[in-house]
Write a protein that holds these residues in place. Structure first.
Motif, PDB file in Angstrom:
ATOM      1  N   GLY A   8      26.035  40.257 -11.575  1.00  0.00           N
ATOM      2  CA  GLY A   8      25.834  38.910 -11.497  1.00  0.00           C
ATOM      3  C   GLY A   8      26.777  38.080 -10.893  1.00  0.00           C
ATOM      4  N   TYR A   9      25.545  36.852 -10.038  1.00  0.00           N
ATOM      5  CA  TYR A   9      26.616  36.494  -9.219  1.00  0.00           C
ATOM      6  C   TYR A   9      25.644  34.816  -8.660  1.00  0.00           C
ATOM      7  CZ  TYR A   9      30.182  35.047  -5.660  1.00  0.00           C
ATOM      8  OH  TYR A   9      31.167  33.785  -4.921  1.00  0.00           O
ATOM      9  N   TRP A  10      26.256  33.497  -8.395  1.00  0.00           N
ATOM     10  CA  TRP A  10      25.178  32.901  -7.866  1.00  0.00           C
ATOM     11  C   TRP A  10      24.808  33.045  -7.204  1.00  0.00           C
ATOM     12  CZ3 TRP A  10      26.389  29.201 -10.905  1.00  0.00           C
ATOM     13  CH2 TRP A  10      27.357  28.406 -11.376  1.00  0.00           C
ATOM     14  N   LYS A  11      23.375  32.836  -6.634  1.00  0.00           N
ATOM     15  CA  LYS A  11      22.294  32.497  -5.948  1.00  0.00           C
ATOM     16  C   LYS A  11      23.250  32.660  -4.691  1.00  0.00           C
ATOM     17  CE  LYS A  11      17.042  33.351  -5.910  1.00  0.00           C
ATOM     18  NZ  LYS A  11      16.650  31.431  -5.624  1.00  0.00           N
ATOM     19  N   GLY A  14      28.536  34.885  -0.797  1.00  0.00           N
ATOM     20  CA  GLY A  14      30.001  35.034  -1.709  1.00  0.00           C
ATOM     21  C   GLY A  14      30.602  36.137  -1.535  1.00  0.00           C
ATOM     22  N   LEU A  15      30.922  35.827  -2.894  1.00  0.00           N
ATOM     23  CA  LEU A  15      32.518  37.632  -3.440  1.00  0.00           C
ATOM     24  C   LEU A  15      30.686  38.022  -3.554  1.00  0.00           C
ATOM     25  CD1 LEU A  15      35.145  35.322  -5.607  1.00  0.00           C
ATOM     26  CD2 LEU A  15      35.181  36.460  -3.091  1.00  0.00           C
ATOM     27  N   ALA A  16      30.015  37.995  -4.014  1.00  0.00           N
ATOM     28  CA  ALA A  16      28.700  39.678  -4.133  1.00  0.00           C
ATOM     29  C   ALA A  16      28.944  40.044  -3.068  1.00  0.00           C
ATOM     30  CB  ALA A  16      27.946  39.171  -5.381  1.00  0.00           C
ATOM     31  N   SER A  47      23.372  27.128 -15.529  1.00  0.00           N
ATOM     32  CA  SER A  47      22.822  28.074 -15.700  1.00  0.00           C
ATOM     33  C   SER A  47      23.560  29.662 -15.598  1.00  0.00           C
ATOM     34  CB  SER A  47      21.835  28.784 -14.065  1.00  0.00           C
ATOM     35  OG  SER A  47      22.899  28.435 -12.954  1.00  0.00           O
ATOM     36  N   TRP A  48      24.678  29.430 -15.259  1.00  0.00           N
ATOM     37  CA  TRP A  48      25.681  30.313 -15.765  1.00  0.00           C
ATOM     38  C   TRP A  48      26.387  29.661 -16.956  1.00  0.00           C
ATOM     39  CZ3 TRP A  48      28.330  34.453 -16.016  1.00  0.00           C
ATOM     40  CH2 TRP A  48      29.430  35.054 -16.240  1.00  0.00           C
ATOM     41  N   PHE A  49      26.807  28.377 -17.529  1.00  0.00           N
ATOM     42  CA  PHE A  49      27.750  28.478 -18.740  1.00  0.00           C
ATOM     43  C   PHE A  49      27.284  28.733 -20.042  1.00  0.00           C
ATOM     44  CE2 PHE A  49      30.644  24.747 -15.416  1.00  0.00           C
ATOM     45  CZ  PHE A  49      31.430  26.459 -15.839  1.00  0.00           C
ATOM     46  N   THR A  50      25.364  28.760 -19.308  1.00  0.00           N
ATOM     47  CA  THR A  50      24.739  28.517 -20.711  1.00  0.00           C
ATOM     48  C   THR A  50      24.921  30.432 -21.118  1.00  0.00           C
ATOM     49  OG1 THR A  50      22.842  29.432 -19.597  1.00  0.00           O
ATOM     50  CG2 THR A  50      22.827  27.066 -20.760  1.00  0.00           C
ATOM     51  N   PRO A  60      35.414  36.317 -18.655  1.00  0.00           N
ATOM     52  CA  PRO A  60      33.953  36.293 -17.870  1.00  0.00           C
ATOM     53  C   PRO A  60      34.349  35.129 -16.711  1.00  0.00           C
ATOM     54  CG  PRO A  60      34.080  35.172 -20.712  1.00  0.00           C
ATOM     55  CD  PRO A  60      35.675  35.607 -20.423  1.00  0.00           C
ATOM     56  N   ASN A  61      33.505  35.581 -15.424  1.00  0.00           N
ATOM     57  CA  ASN A  61      33.968  34.837 -14.245  1.00  0.00           C
ATOM     58  C   ASN A  61      32.290  35.716 -13.140  1.00  0.00           C
ATOM     59  OD1 ASN A  61      34.393  33.196 -12.156  1.00  0.00           O
ATOM     60  ND2 ASN A  61      36.829  33.930 -12.492  1.00  0.00           N
ATOM     61  N   LEU A  62      32.236  34.696 -12.479  1.00  0.00           N
ATOM     62  CA  LEU A  62      31.815  35.438 -11.029  1.00  0.00           C
ATOM     63  C   LEU A  62      31.814  35.815  -9.905  1.00  0.00           C
ATOM     64  CD1 LEU A  62      28.389  32.896 -11.663  1.00  0.00           C
ATOM     65  CD2 LEU A  62      27.926  35.001 -12.489  1.00  0.00           C
ATOM     66  N   PRO A  63      31.482  37.339  -9.576  1.00  0.00           N
ATOM     67  CA  PRO A  63      30.846  38.397 -10.020  1.00  0.00           C
ATOM     68  C   PRO A  63      31.150  39.105 -11.205  1.00  0.00           C
ATOM     69  CG  PRO A  63      32.560  39.277  -7.919  1.00  0.00           C
ATOM     70  CD  PRO A  63      32.543  37.680  -8.692  1.00  0.00           C
ATOM     71  N   GLN A  74      36.256  40.620 -11.577  1.00  0.00           N
ATOM     72  CA  GLN A  74      36.879  40.266 -10.485  1.00  0.00           C
ATOM     73  C   GLN A  74      36.301  40.877  -8.681  1.00  0.00           C
ATOM     74  OE1 GLN A  74      39.500  38.611  -9.783  1.00  0.00           O
ATOM     75  NE2 GLN A  74      40.134  37.605 -12.129  1.00  0.00           N
ATOM     76  N   SER A  75      36.119  40.511  -8.263  1.00  0.00           N
ATOM     77  CA  SER A  75      35.261  41.073  -7.841  1.00  0.00           C
ATOM     78  C   SER A  75      36.170  42.482  -6.277  1.00  0.00           C
ATOM     79  CB  SER A  75      34.992  40.137  -6.140  1.00  0.00           C
ATOM     80  OG  SER A  75      35.930  39.519  -5.505  1.00  0.00           O
ATOM     81  N   ASN A  76      36.688  42.291  -6.201  1.00  0.00           N
ATOM     82  CA  ASN A  76      37.679  43.183  -5.653  1.00  0.00           C
ATOM     83  C   ASN A  76      37.551  44.742  -7.111  1.00  0.00           C
ATOM     84  OD1 ASN A  76      38.519  42.684  -3.377  1.00  0.00           O
ATOM     85  ND2 ASN A  76      40.520  42.014  -3.110  1.00  0.00           N
ATOM     86  N   PHE A 109      42.085  37.418   3.894  1.00  0.00           N
ATOM     87  CA  PHE A 109      41.371  36.493   4.983  1.00  0.00           C
ATOM     88  C   PHE A 109      40.131  35.509   4.331  1.00  0.00           C
ATOM     89  CE2 PHE A 109      38.268  37.842   8.662  1.00  0.00           C
ATOM     90  CZ  PHE A 109      38.596  36.870   9.396  1.00  0.00           C
ATOM     91  N   ARG A 110      39.823  36.050   3.661  1.00  0.00           N
ATOM     92  CA  ARG A 110      38.105  35.345   2.766  1.00  0.00           C
ATOM     93  C   ARG A 110      39.183  34.160   2.240  1.00  0.00           C
ATOM     94  NH1 ARG A 110      33.841  34.496  -0.904  1.00  0.00           N
ATOM     95  NH2 ARG A 110      34.874  32.386  -2.081  1.00  0.00           N
ATOM     96  N   ASN A 111      40.378  33.830   0.969  1.00  0.00           N
ATOM     97  CA  ASN A 111      40.472  32.755   1.069  1.00  0.00           C
ATOM     98  C   ASN A 111      41.431  31.811   1.756  1.00  0.00           C
ATOM     99  OD1 ASN A 111      40.455  33.753  -1.471  1.00  0.00           O
ATOM    100  ND2 ASN A 111      42.777  34.441  -1.941  1.00  0.00           N
TER     101      ASN A 111
HETATM  102  N1  LIG Z   1      39.261  36.148  -8.442  1.00  0.00           N
HETATM  103  C1  LIG Z   1      38.218  36.013  -8.682  1.00  0.00           C
HETATM  104  C2  LIG Z   1      37.491  34.840  -8.357  1.00  0.00           C
HETATM  105  C3  LIG Z   1      36.499  34.276  -9.032  1.00  0.00           C
HETATM  106  C4  LIG Z   1      35.389  33.371  -8.991  1.00  0.00           C
HETATM  107  O1  LIG Z   1      35.985  32.315  -8.595  1.00  0.00           O
HETATM  108  N2  LIG Z   1      33.798  32.208  -8.824  1.00  0.00           N
HETATM  109  C5  LIG Z   1      33.632  31.815  -8.573  1.00  0.00           C
HETATM  110  C6  LIG Z   1      32.541  31.709  -7.743  1.00  0.00           C
HETATM  111  S1  LIG Z   1      33.203  32.351  -5.824  1.00  0.00           S
HETATM  112  C7  LIG Z   1      33.536  30.823 -10.031  1.00  0.00           C
HETATM  113  O2  LIG Z   1      31.975  29.831  -9.254  1.00  0.00           O
HETATM  114  N3  LIG Z   1      33.187  31.612 -10.914  1.00  0.00           N
HETATM  115  C8  LIG Z   1      32.718  31.100 -12.450  1.00  0.00           C
HETATM  116  C9  LIG Z   1      33.450  30.467 -13.294  1.00  0.00           C
HETATM  117  O3  LIG Z   1      34.110  30.346 -13.431  1.00  0.00           O
HETATM  118  O4  LIG Z   1      32.918  30.694 -14.544  1.00  0.00           O
HETATM  119  C10 LIG Z   1      37.234  36.629  -8.398  1.00  0.00           C
HETATM  120  O5  LIG Z   1      37.344  37.630  -6.768  1.00  0.00           O
HETATM  121  O6  LIG Z   1      36.287  37.087  -8.337  1.00  0.00           O
END
Ligand SMILES: N[C@@H](CCC(=O)N[C@@H](CS)C(=O)NCC(=O)O)C(=O)O
Length: 219
Positions: A8-11, A14-16, A47-50, A60-63, A74-76, A109-111
């Motif tokens: 699951g992630y944004w459309k 990004g991190l996904a 759309s995500w918060f619901t 809970p976070n994305l991805p 946590q993407s890593n 690098f990404r940050n």
């Molecule tokens: N350290 C986390 C950062 C995750 C993050 O910041 N996700 C952002 C999108 S890049 C987000 O919108 N998360 C949804 C939320 O905070 O509910 C990772 O690497 O996965």
């Protein structure tokens, strides 16, 4: 039958995106669940918060990844878990160690890039970023000398997926940015020629944009 693995992630990429490449490379079917952020001026994240607190995620976070009873964020952590599941952490201790190091270097690098992209002064900061980023690009290019993949093994490991993604993003933003880095250019080409990646990049599933969400200076 729906796939067992869900991402699951944004459309956006990004991190996904590195996770999507890794799953494609591994030949693993997955459900790519994407939430769309609203348009300006509200940039709604409804759309995500619901659903955010309904998925059984401890943090809970994305991805996020759901693989049977494994539900993580946590993407890593997701990248490293999948790399471990599909044997993409490296053949030797040295390759494994350098893979773990490069996964973290990719995140730094990404940050650095994200800090500029999501800054309200993006247009003032981006030129300076394109100057200073050469220190990082040069270091990556030098590290790749004599190597096929970043961690030094015969096959890609976890770190190659985010590094490909970030280098590709830089090239998309500024097409000549890698002109002095022959090893980085060769790496991008080699990655794109992996049969599973090539098929994915040519498929309707892959999208070039948006790389970033709607509040970013460059999408
Ligand atoms: N350290 C986390 C950062 C995750 C993050 O910041 N996700 C952002 C999108 S890049 C987000 O919108 N998360 C949804 C939320 O905070 O509910 C990772 O690497 O996965």
């Amino acid at each position: 039958m729906p796939s067992q693995i869900k991402i699951g992630y944004w459309k956006i990429r990004g991190l996904a995106q590195p996770i999507r490449y890794l799953l494609k490379y591994a030949g693993q079917d997955f459900e790519n669940i994407m939430y769309e952020q609203g348009d300006p001026p509200d940039y709604s994240r409804e759309s995500w918060f619901t659903v955010k607190h309904t998925l059984g995620l401890a943090f809970p976070n994305l991805p996020y990844l759901i693989d049977g009873d494994i539900r993580i964020t946590q993407s890593n952590a997701i990248l490293n878990y999948l790399a471990s599941k599909f044997g993409l952490c490296g053949e030797t201790d040295k390759v494994k160690a350098e893979n773990f190091m490069m996964v973290e270097n990719a995140m730094d690098f990404r940050n650095g890039l994200a800090k500029v992209l999501y800054n309200r002064d993006y247009s003032k900061l981006i030129d300076d970023y394109f100057t200073t980023v050469h220190t990082t690009l040069k270091a990556f290019d030098t590290f790749l000398e004599g190597r096929t993949w970043f961690a030094g093994g015969k096959n890609p490991t976890a770190c190659d997926f985010p590094l490909y993604e970030l280098l590709d993003q830089h090239r998309l933003m500024k097409p000549d940015i890698l002109k002095d880095y022959k090893n980085l250019q060769a790496f991008l080409k080699r990655f794109e020629e992996l049969p599973q990646i090539k098929a994915y990049l040519q498929s309707g599933e892959f999208f070039t944009h948006p790389v970033n969400n709607k509040t970013a200076g460059w999408k």
